[in-house]
Design an enzyme around this catalytic site. Structure first.
Site, PDB file in Angstrom:
ATOM      1  N   ILE A 259       0.844  -1.202   0.000  1.00  0.00           N
ATOM      2  CA  ILE A 259       0.000   0.000   0.000  1.00  0.00           C
ATOM      3  C   ILE A 259       0.880   1.252   0.000  1.00  0.00           C
ATOM      4  O   ILE A 259       0.567   2.257  -0.652  1.00  0.00           O
ATOM      5  CB  ILE A 259      -0.984  -0.027   1.191  1.00  0.00           C
ATOM      6  CG1 ILE A 259      -1.776  -1.343   1.171  1.00  0.00           C
ATOM      7  CG2 ILE A 259      -1.947   1.161   1.135  1.00  0.00           C
ATOM      8  CD1 ILE A 259      -2.649  -1.595   2.380  1.00  0.00           C
TER       9      ILE A 259
ATOM     10  N   GLN B 137      12.484  -5.300   4.640  1.00  0.00           N
ATOM     11  CA  GLN B 137      12.263  -6.668   5.133  1.00  0.00           C
ATOM     12  C   GLN B 137      11.104  -7.331   4.404  1.00  0.00           C
ATOM     13  O   GLN B 137      11.155  -8.499   4.070  1.00  0.00           O
ATOM     14  CB  GLN B 137      12.005  -6.652   6.635  1.00  0.00           C
ATOM     15  CG  GLN B 137      13.264  -7.038   7.405  1.00  0.00           C
ATOM     16  CD  GLN B 137      13.086  -6.869   8.895  1.00  0.00           C
ATOM     17  OE1 GLN B 137      11.987  -7.012   9.419  1.00  0.00           O
ATOM     18  NE2 GLN B 137      14.166  -6.563   9.573  1.00  0.00           N
TER      19      GLN B 137
ATOM     20  N   ASP C 131      15.466   1.118   9.410  1.00  0.00           N
ATOM     21  CA  ASP C 131      14.437   0.466  10.218  1.00  0.00           C
ATOM     22  C   ASP C 131      13.873   1.516  11.178  1.00  0.00           C
ATOM     23  O   ASP C 131      14.641   2.232  11.834  1.00  0.00           O
ATOM     24  CB  ASP C 131      15.081  -0.686  11.000  1.00  0.00           C
ATOM     25  CG  ASP C 131      14.049  -1.564  11.672  1.00  0.00           C
ATOM     26  OD1 ASP C 131      14.028  -2.768  11.393  1.00  0.00           O
ATOM     27  OD2 ASP C 131      13.255  -1.042  12.495  1.00  0.00           O
TER      28      ASP C 131
ATOM     29  N   ASN D 114       7.833  -4.644  16.279  1.00  0.00           N
ATOM     30  CA  ASN D 114       7.837  -3.891  15.026  1.00  0.00           C
ATOM     31  C   ASN D 114       6.734  -2.828  14.993  1.00  0.00           C
ATOM     32  O   ASN D 114       6.973  -1.683  14.597  1.00  0.00           O
ATOM     33  CB  ASN D 114       7.674  -4.876  13.856  1.00  0.00           C
ATOM     34  CG  ASN D 114       8.115  -4.273  12.541  1.00  0.00           C
ATOM     35  OD1 ASN D 114       8.904  -3.330  12.504  1.00  0.00           O
ATOM     36  ND2 ASN D 114       7.592  -4.800  11.459  1.00  0.00           N
TER      37      ASN D 114
ATOM     38  N   TYR E 138      -2.333  -8.898  15.728  1.00  0.00           N
ATOM     39  CA  TYR E 138      -2.114  -7.841  14.731  1.00  0.00           C
ATOM     40  C   TYR E 138      -3.076  -6.674  14.977  1.00  0.00           C
ATOM     41  O   TYR E 138      -2.664  -5.518  15.102  1.00  0.00           O
ATOM     42  CB  TYR E 138      -2.311  -8.437  13.326  1.00  0.00           C
ATOM     43  CG  TYR E 138      -2.487  -7.415  12.246  1.00  0.00           C
ATOM     44  CD1 TYR E 138      -1.474  -6.518  11.937  1.00  0.00           C
ATOM     45  CD2 TYR E 138      -3.695  -7.330  11.531  1.00  0.00           C
ATOM     46  CE1 TYR E 138      -1.649  -5.570  10.947  1.00  0.00           C
ATOM     47  CE2 TYR E 138      -3.874  -6.393  10.548  1.00  0.00           C
ATOM     48  CZ  TYR E 138      -2.844  -5.514  10.255  1.00  0.00           C
ATOM     49  OH  TYR E 138      -3.022  -4.577   9.282  1.00  0.00           O
TER      50      TYR E 138
ATOM     51  N   PHE F 127     -10.153  -2.136   5.070  1.00  0.00           N
ATOM     52  CA  PHE F 127     -10.770  -3.452   4.968  1.00  0.00           C
ATOM     53  C   PHE F 127      -9.853  -4.283   4.059  1.00  0.00           C
ATOM     54  O   PHE F 127      -8.651  -4.275   4.295  1.00  0.00           O
ATOM     55  CB  PHE F 127     -12.256  -3.300   4.582  1.00  0.00           C
ATOM     56  CG  PHE F 127     -13.044  -2.879   5.817  1.00  0.00           C
ATOM     57  CD1 PHE F 127     -12.774  -1.660   6.455  1.00  0.00           C
ATOM     58  CD2 PHE F 127     -13.963  -3.718   6.408  1.00  0.00           C
ATOM     59  CE1 PHE F 127     -13.412  -1.296   7.640  1.00  0.00           C
ATOM     60  CE2 PHE F 127     -14.613  -3.359   7.583  1.00  0.00           C
ATOM     61  CZ  PHE F 127     -14.338  -2.155   8.203  1.00  0.00           C
TER      62      PHE F 127
ATOM     63  N   PHE G 117     -11.399 -21.558   3.119  1.00  0.00           N
ATOM     64  CA  PHE G 117     -11.281 -21.786   4.565  1.00  0.00           C
ATOM     65  C   PHE G 117     -12.646 -21.711   5.242  1.00  0.00           C
ATOM     66  O   PHE G 117     -13.022 -20.691   5.813  1.00  0.00           O
ATOM     67  CB  PHE G 117     -10.326 -20.765   5.191  1.00  0.00           C
ATOM     68  CG  PHE G 117      -8.899 -20.890   4.722  1.00  0.00           C
ATOM     69  CD1 PHE G 117      -8.375 -22.121   4.340  1.00  0.00           C
ATOM     70  CD2 PHE G 117      -8.064 -19.774   4.670  1.00  0.00           C
ATOM     71  CE1 PHE G 117      -7.054 -22.237   3.898  1.00  0.00           C
ATOM     72  CE2 PHE G 117      -6.750 -19.879   4.245  1.00  0.00           C
ATOM     73  CZ  PHE G 117      -6.242 -21.115   3.853  1.00  0.00           C
TER      74      PHE G 117
ATOM     75  N   ARG H 108     -16.115 -10.448   2.846  1.00  0.00           N
ATOM     76  CA  ARG H 108     -15.174  -9.352   3.070  1.00  0.00           C
ATOM     77  C   ARG H 108     -15.490  -8.197   2.123  1.00  0.00           C
ATOM     78  O   ARG H 108     -16.095  -8.395   1.063  1.00  0.00           O
ATOM     79  CB  ARG H 108     -13.721  -9.801   2.803  1.00  0.00           C
ATOM     80  CG  ARG H 108     -13.200 -10.841   3.793  1.00  0.00           C
ATOM     81  CD  ARG H 108     -12.952 -10.232   5.157  1.00  0.00           C
ATOM     82  NE  ARG H 108     -12.451 -11.205   6.115  1.00  0.00           N
ATOM     83  CZ  ARG H 108     -13.214 -12.003   6.869  1.00  0.00           C
ATOM     84  NH1 ARG H 108     -14.539 -11.956   6.765  1.00  0.00           N
ATOM     85  NH2 ARG H 108     -12.671 -12.853   7.721  1.00  0.00           N
TER      86      ARG H 108
ATOM     87  N   GLY I 158      -9.536 -17.357  13.889  1.00  0.00           N
ATOM     88  CA  GLY I 158      -9.592 -15.893  14.040  1.00  0.00           C
ATOM     89  C   GLY I 158     -10.329 -15.163  12.937  1.00  0.00           C
ATOM     90  O   GLY I 158     -10.324 -13.937  12.918  1.00  0.00           O
TER      91      GLY I 158
HETATM   92  N1  UDP Z   1      -9.257 -17.241   2.428  1.00  0.00           N
HETATM   93  C1  UDP Z   1      -9.544 -18.485   1.882  1.00  0.00           C
HETATM   94  N2  UDP Z   1      -8.514 -19.156   1.289  1.00  0.00           N
HETATM   95  C2  UDP Z   1      -7.249 -18.674   1.206  1.00  0.00           C
HETATM   96  C3  UDP Z   1      -6.973 -17.389   1.754  1.00  0.00           C
HETATM   97  C4  UDP Z   1      -8.018 -16.704   2.358  1.00  0.00           C
HETATM   98  O1  UDP Z   1     -10.666 -18.981   1.937  1.00  0.00           O
HETATM   99  O2  UDP Z   1      -6.370 -19.377   0.656  1.00  0.00           O
HETATM  100  C5  UDP Z   1     -10.367 -16.484   3.044  1.00  0.00           C
HETATM  101  C6  UDP Z   1     -10.089 -16.071   4.480  1.00  0.00           C
HETATM  102  O3  UDP Z   1     -10.478 -17.089   5.368  1.00  0.00           O
HETATM  103  C7  UDP Z   1     -10.966 -14.813   4.587  1.00  0.00           C
HETATM  104  C8  UDP Z   1     -10.947 -14.227   3.163  1.00  0.00           C
HETATM  105  O4  UDP Z   1     -10.513 -15.301   2.316  1.00  0.00           O
HETATM  106  O5  UDP Z   1     -12.302 -15.182   4.894  1.00  0.00           O
HETATM  107  C9  UDP Z   1      -9.993 -13.064   3.019  1.00  0.00           C
HETATM  108  O6  UDP Z   1      -8.744 -13.462   3.570  1.00  0.00           O
HETATM  109  P1  UDP Z   1      -7.437 -12.597   3.428  1.00  0.00           P
HETATM  110  O7  UDP Z   1      -6.324 -13.344   4.099  1.00  0.00           O
HETATM  111  O8  UDP Z   1      -7.229 -12.225   1.987  1.00  0.00           O
HETATM  112  O9  UDP Z   1      -7.768 -11.240   4.190  1.00  0.00           O
HETATM  113  P2  UDP Z   1      -8.255 -10.975   5.718  1.00  0.00           P
HETATM  114  O10 UDP Z   1      -9.753 -10.839   5.638  1.00  0.00           O
HETATM  115  O11 UDP Z   1      -7.785 -12.088   6.582  1.00  0.00           O
HETATM  116  O12 UDP Z   1      -7.610  -9.666   6.033  1.00  0.00           O
END
Ligand code: UDP
Length: 330
Positions: free
Chosen positions: A12, A34, A51, A92, A141, A169, A208, A221, A284
């Site tokens: 970004i 890094q 850094d 960090n 985080y 987001f 996931f 999302r 999470g």
């Molecule tokens: N996700 C997924 N498969 C992947 C990577 C991410 O299903 O290989 C899902 C993740 O569980 C979340 C959404 O995609 O619901 C967005 O994940 P990402 O890591 O891109 O961003 P986050 O929302 O964690 O900031």
């Protein structure tokens, strides 16, 4: 007078530097490289490989350059890693920000715009999420980013520094020039991982969890183009320059897409079947995160240009197709 961009070689940060240079601003970049890349540094910016935890080196930058305002992206940003190595995030993100603020106060630099995150909210009470909603991070985080916001507020009370925290987001997409884009190692984000399939680097994408309480069972999302995020930083800095008070803004499109909808979008844009398989939930992950960005639109005059997921995906695909290894030469 110059704008100091910390983390200006990252995803970004580099896109923000491109927008600043296009707007005719003088830009200084500090990045420890890094996770950022030298190749992402804009040729018109002055670059220091420093850094932010190195107070002496940071002081030297403030002494050498005439800095008017700071945009701070230099932080670790992987949710999973923050759970397995929380102290890295305290070091960090929090310690780094503390050193930066010490140096800013010592050099009378009083304006800072910085990256915060939707992860400060944790599991939302409702969507779309407003800035005034409860903040209760579910990962380290998000916790460190929320603590960074609070640190700025206390420093502001004591020293008069003013800040804007931008809660992003899901940042995605790439610069339309094709010169810079998203490159993380390891990659954990959904869109770049999906695009590794049509790029021949991955056989299938993992979903996931498909048992969330959403329309197709997968997580929702709010995907926001990186150039729109970049523009918001410039507007936030101008807001502070004009005397604006401390503030927090959400940055999203206000529209949610499920993981399955994002995969379908990538299939449309790339013309590739992109096989997908359902896997267990990732720890999470809130079921849905959607921003209300009404405040950023009203107060900052922010107008996202990339409000269509297919267009966002096309810019991401343009970058990944032409740079399958990111900035690394292979
Ligand atoms: N996700 C997924 N498969 C992947 C990577 C991410 O299903 O290989 C899902 C993740 O569980 C979340 C959404 O995609 O619901 C967005 O994940 P990402 O890591 O891109 O961003 P986050 O929302 O964690 O900031």
């Amino acid at each position: 007078m110059a704008i100091l961009v910390l983390g200006g070689a990252g995803y970004i940060g580099s896109h923000t530097v491109y927008e600043l240079v296009d707007a005719g601003r003088d830009v200084v970049i500090v990045d420890n490289l890094q996770t950022g890349f030298k190749a992402a540094v804009h040729p018109k910016a002055r670059f220091y490989q420093v850094d932010i935890r190195d107070r002496k080196a940071l002081d030297e930058v403030f002494e050498k350059e005439s800095i008017d305002g700071v945009i701070h992206f230099a932080a670790s940003s992987q949710v999973g890693e923050s759970m397995s190595d929380p102290l890295k995030y305290y070091d960090n993100n929090m310690y780094g920000t503390m050193v930066l603020l010490q140096s800013m106060v010592a050099h009378n630099v009083g304006k800072i715009v910085f990256s915060s995150t939707a992860a400060t909210y944790g599991e939302p009470e409702r969507v779309p999420i407003l800035e005034s909603d409860r903040t209760c991070p579910t990962n380290c985080y998000g916790e460190t980013k929320l603590s960074m916001e609070k640190m700025m507020a206390w420093v502001s009370k004591a020293h008069g520094l003013r800040f804007v925290a931008l809660r992003y987001f899901n940042a995605c997409g790439a610069h339309t020039s094709g010169k810079i884009g998203e490159a993380h190692s390891p990659e954990t984000h959904l869109i770049p991982l999906i695009l590794q399939v049509p790029n021949g680097q991955r056989a299938k994408i993992s979903i996931f969890g498909d048992d969330y309480a959403t329309k197709d069972g997968t997580c929702i999302r709010d995907y926001i183009h990186v150039t729109d995020l970049a523009q918001a930083h410039i507007l936030a800095l101008d807001y502070l320059m004009k005397g604006g008070e401390n503030n927090v803004f959400n940055l999203g499109n206000g529209v949610g897409f499920t993981v399955k909808e994002v995969i379908d979008c990538a299939r449309r844009v790339t013309g590739h079947p992109i096989p997908a398989e359902t896997c267990p939930r990732r720890a999470g992950d809130p079921a849905q995160l959607i921003a209300s960005s009404v405040k950023a639109k009203e107060v900052l005059g922010w107008k996202p240009r990339f409000d269509d997921l297919d267009t966002i995906m096309s810019t991401a695909w343009g970058w990944h197709k032409s740079h399958p290894h990111g900035f690394e030469e292979v």
